[in-house]
Design a protein around this motif. Structure first.
Motif, mmCIF file in Angstrom:
data_model
loop_
_atom_site.group_PDB
_atom_site.id
_atom_site.type_symbol
_atom_site.label_atom_id
_atom_site.label_comp_id
_atom_site.label_asym_id
_atom_site.label_seq_id
_atom_site.Cartn_x
_atom_site.Cartn_y
_atom_site.Cartn_z
ATOM 1 N N GLU A 181 64.022 -1.054 -40.418
ATOM 2 C CA GLU A 181 64.012 -0.771 -39.260
ATOM 3 C C GLU A 181 62.807 -0.334 -38.775
ATOM 4 O O GLU A 181 62.255 -0.737 -37.370
ATOM 5 C CB GLU A 181 65.148 0.137 -39.161
ATOM 6 C CG GLU A 181 66.444 -0.312 -39.470
ATOM 7 C CD GLU A 181 67.576 0.668 -38.983
ATOM 8 O OE1 GLU A 181 67.310 1.803 -38.449
ATOM 9 O OE2 GLU A 181 68.812 0.410 -39.188
ATOM 10 N N THR A 182 61.966 0.645 -39.180
ATOM 11 C CA THR A 182 60.740 0.898 -38.592
ATOM 12 C C THR A 182 59.744 -0.278 -39.070
ATOM 13 O O THR A 182 58.991 -0.428 -37.818
ATOM 14 C CB THR A 182 60.220 1.963 -39.638
ATOM 15 O OG1 THR A 182 61.084 3.068 -39.684
ATOM 16 C CG2 THR A 182 58.315 2.482 -39.327
ATOM 17 N N LEU A 183 59.599 -1.000 -39.750
ATOM 18 C CA LEU A 183 58.786 -2.215 -39.715
ATOM 19 C C LEU A 183 59.182 -3.255 -38.557
ATOM 20 O O LEU A 183 58.388 -3.737 -38.110
ATOM 21 C CB LEU A 183 59.023 -2.943 -41.128
ATOM 22 C CG LEU A 183 58.303 -4.198 -41.283
ATOM 23 C CD1 LEU A 183 56.604 -3.551 -41.446
ATOM 24 C CD2 LEU A 183 58.281 -4.523 -42.828
ATOM 25 N N ALA A 184 60.639 -3.499 -38.379
ATOM 26 C CA ALA A 184 61.107 -4.129 -37.348
ATOM 27 C C ALA A 184 60.342 -3.524 -35.725
ATOM 28 O O ALA A 184 59.751 -4.433 -34.985
ATOM 29 C CB ALA A 184 62.488 -4.373 -37.184
ATOM 30 N N TYR A 185 60.420 -2.437 -35.870
ATOM 31 C CA TYR A 185 59.849 -1.697 -34.578
ATOM 32 C C TYR A 185 58.407 -1.735 -34.662
ATOM 33 O O TYR A 185 57.815 -2.051 -33.324
ATOM 34 C CB TYR A 185 60.228 -0.229 -34.703
ATOM 35 C CG TYR A 185 59.741 0.578 -33.271
ATOM 36 C CD1 TYR A 185 60.283 0.537 -32.188
ATOM 37 C CD2 TYR A 185 58.672 1.626 -33.568
ATOM 38 C CE1 TYR A 185 59.838 1.319 -31.157
ATOM 39 C CE2 TYR A 185 58.125 2.201 -32.510
ATOM 40 C CZ TYR A 185 58.758 2.241 -31.217
ATOM 41 O OH TYR A 185 58.191 2.647 -30.147
ATOM 42 N N ALA A 186 57.614 -1.650 -35.575
ATOM 43 C CA ALA A 186 56.189 -2.026 -35.688
ATOM 44 C C ALA A 186 55.947 -3.356 -35.154
ATOM 45 O O ALA A 186 54.888 -3.632 -34.291
ATOM 46 C CB ALA A 186 55.722 -1.573 -36.912
ATOM 47 N N ARG A 187 56.794 -4.267 -35.570
ATOM 48 C CA ARG A 187 56.612 -5.684 -35.179
ATOM 49 C C ARG A 187 56.653 -5.979 -33.715
ATOM 50 O O ARG A 187 56.175 -6.565 -33.001
ATOM 51 C CB ARG A 187 57.361 -6.750 -36.091
ATOM 52 C CG ARG A 187 57.026 -6.518 -37.533
ATOM 53 C CD ARG A 187 58.042 -7.483 -38.215
ATOM 54 N NE ARG A 187 57.775 -7.600 -39.764
ATOM 55 C CZ ARG A 187 58.182 -7.954 -40.453
ATOM 56 N NH1 ARG A 187 59.730 -7.837 -40.733
ATOM 57 N NH2 ARG A 187 57.964 -8.163 -41.936
ATOM 58 N N TRP A 188 57.731 -5.230 -33.266
ATOM 59 C CA TRP A 188 58.127 -5.128 -31.789
ATOM 60 C C TRP A 188 56.953 -4.658 -30.950
ATOM 61 O O TRP A 188 56.557 -5.121 -30.106
ATOM 62 C CB TRP A 188 59.370 -4.505 -31.434
ATOM 63 C CG TRP A 188 59.522 -4.247 -29.968
ATOM 64 C CD1 TRP A 188 60.102 -5.230 -29.088
ATOM 65 C CD2 TRP A 188 59.042 -3.281 -29.121
ATOM 66 N NE1 TRP A 188 60.170 -4.837 -27.652
ATOM 67 C CE2 TRP A 188 59.431 -3.697 -27.709
ATOM 68 C CE3 TRP A 188 58.638 -1.963 -29.325
ATOM 69 C CZ2 TRP A 188 59.363 -2.690 -26.765
ATOM 70 C CZ3 TRP A 188 58.351 -1.099 -28.286
ATOM 71 C CH2 TRP A 188 58.778 -1.689 -26.706
ATOM 72 N N MET A 189 56.418 -3.467 -31.354
ATOM 73 C CA MET A 189 55.279 -2.870 -30.814
ATOM 74 C C MET A 189 54.166 -3.634 -30.633
ATOM 75 O O MET A 189 53.427 -3.982 -29.795
ATOM 76 C CB MET A 189 54.993 -1.634 -31.581
ATOM 77 C CG MET A 189 55.534 -0.307 -31.118
ATOM 78 S SD MET A 189 55.251 0.382 -29.461
ATOM 79 C CE MET A 189 53.559 0.828 -29.775
ATOM 80 N N THR A 190 53.634 -4.455 -31.905
ATOM 81 C CA THR A 190 52.486 -5.243 -32.016
ATOM 82 C C THR A 190 52.449 -6.358 -31.219
ATOM 83 O O THR A 190 51.797 -6.813 -30.653
ATOM 84 C CB THR A 190 52.041 -5.383 -33.467
ATOM 85 O OG1 THR A 190 53.291 -5.923 -34.049
ATOM 86 C CG2 THR A 190 51.612 -4.368 -34.089
ATOM 87 N N SER A 191 53.809 -6.898 -31.043
ATOM 88 C CA SER A 191 54.115 -8.143 -30.261
ATOM 89 C C SER A 191 53.882 -7.842 -28.914
ATOM 90 O O SER A 191 53.585 -8.709 -28.082
ATOM 91 C CB SER A 191 55.538 -8.587 -30.391
ATOM 92 O OG SER A 191 56.564 -7.909 -29.884
ATOM 93 N N LYS A 192 54.061 -6.518 -28.307
ATOM 94 C CA LYS A 192 53.992 -6.308 -26.972
ATOM 95 C C LYS A 192 52.664 -5.819 -26.662
ATOM 96 O O LYS A 192 52.168 -5.508 -25.443
ATOM 97 C CB LYS A 192 54.914 -5.051 -26.563
ATOM 98 C CG LYS A 192 56.319 -5.561 -26.680
ATOM 99 C CD LYS A 192 56.683 -6.534 -25.794
ATOM 100 C CE LYS A 192 58.445 -6.827 -25.689
ATOM 101 N NZ LYS A 192 58.617 -7.957 -24.726
ATOM 102 N N GLY A 193 51.619 -5.619 -27.724
ATOM 103 C CA GLY A 193 50.112 -5.502 -27.428
ATOM 104 C C GLY A 193 49.792 -4.161 -28.224
ATOM 105 O O GLY A 193 48.571 -3.752 -28.027
ATOM 106 N N GLY A 194 50.945 -3.271 -28.509
ATOM 107 C CA GLY A 194 50.353 -2.041 -29.470
ATOM 108 C C GLY A 194 50.057 -2.677 -30.633
ATOM 109 O O GLY A 194 49.687 -3.371 -31.053
#
Length: 324
Positions: A181-194
């Protein structure tokens, strides 16, 4: 001996002589004490003022010495009362000094700092600061996997910040990659530009907003105690320098941690460094954020690669080969 009671040495000598020889006159007292007659007279006047001599009722005697149990006890009581009064004056002065110091002592606010007690207060303040962020948010995150409630609370705030063009850079532990779940959140963040990176161990929790506000833990070993919000430029600059140093050696999400020329990954190298300090497997696992089984498996593999039969030998061989 009696000077602390206000009795001079010549007066004490005369008093002692009179206690031994109550009928002595000035000439006899001078002979007994080897003092000049003028000094004897001065001493007699002093003793009279101290109530250690009183008029004698016996014929031919002008003065008699007062019993030391009475006369000296009275002087002692007076000295004790004076000492108590002086101590009271000292304590009053001490309190005045403390009050004046407190009035002019720099406070945390004078250094641009505020205390936030407890994890809930810190989270609330961070949410407020993230809404006010204009350009950049930097963070070091040494904890374990992101809790679901924390992710839910942070997601909309981070999304709004990213949509405003705020640069978000975060460093987490390598062990984050093991939590789906943390990895999925990280992927979401990076996909948004984080931008998110990981290192084997993160030195301290830290958040920096717009390079003008830093949030530091009150107790680095227990972030639940709360945080110190600092806006002092020197402290904030130091916090930014720490972040940039950790960021420079961290591995971006989506990339495998690169092995060095010896085939040693950052996590393996950190494991060797921690083990070299004498930490137990339990402590090592906690610092790396991995399971005890993972630590033992990695250590066993490293011992084979280093031709070592013990952890101590593994540390020695690693140092010799330049792994550390």
């Amino acid at each position: 001996m009696l000077e602390n009671l206000g009795v001079s040495r010549p007066a004490e000598a005369i008093y002692r002589a009179m206690l031994r020889h109550p009928r002595h006159g000035v000439a006899d007292l001078a002979a007994a004490t080897a003092l000049p007659a003028s000094q004897v007279r001065d001493a007699l006047n002093e003793l009279g003022d101290l109530a250690l001599l009183k008029p004698s009722d016996s014929a031919g005697l002008g003065l008699r010495p007062v019993n030391p149990k009475v006369g000296l006890a009275a002087l002692l009581a007076a000295a004790e009362a004076e000492a108590v009064a002086k101590q009271a004056q000292v304590e009053t002065a001490r309190a005045a000094i403390a009050a004046i110091t407190a009035e002019h002592m720099p406070t945390a606010e004078d250094y641009g700092a505020m205390h936030w007690q407890g994890l809930d207060a810190v989270r609330s303040r961070l949410e407020e600061l993230q809404l006010l962020t204009e350009t950049e948010c930097l963070s070091l995150n040494p904890g374990g996997a992101h809790r679901a409630d924390a992710r839910s609370a942070a997601t909309p705030v981070n999304q709004q910040a990213l949509e405003r063009g705020v640069v978000i850079r975060a460093v987490c532990r390598d062990s984050f990659r093991n939590d789906a779940e943390t990895l999925a959140y990280a992927r979401w963040m990076t996909s948004k530009g984080g931008q998110m990176r990981t290192v084997p161990t993160v030195p301290v929790p830290l958040v920096v907003i717009d390079r003008r506000i830093a949030m530091l833990p009150l107790d680095p070993d227990d972030p639940r105690q709360g945080a110190l919000e600092v806006s002092d430029p020197g402290v904030v600059a130091t916090a930014c320098a720490l972040f940039e140093q950790v960021w420079s050696v961290a591995t971006p999400f989506g990339e495998a941690a690169p092995a060095d020329e010896n085939g040693c990954t950052p996590l393996e190298r950190t494991l060797l460094e921690i083990a070299n300090t004498g930490c137990t497997d339990v402590v090592t696992a906690r610092r790396l954020g991995v399971s005890l089984r993972t630590v033992r498996r990695m250590m066993s593999d490293l011992m084979v690669r280093l031709d070592a039969t013990s952890r101590f030998q593994a540390g020695v061989n690693a140092a010799k080969r330049g792994w550390l």
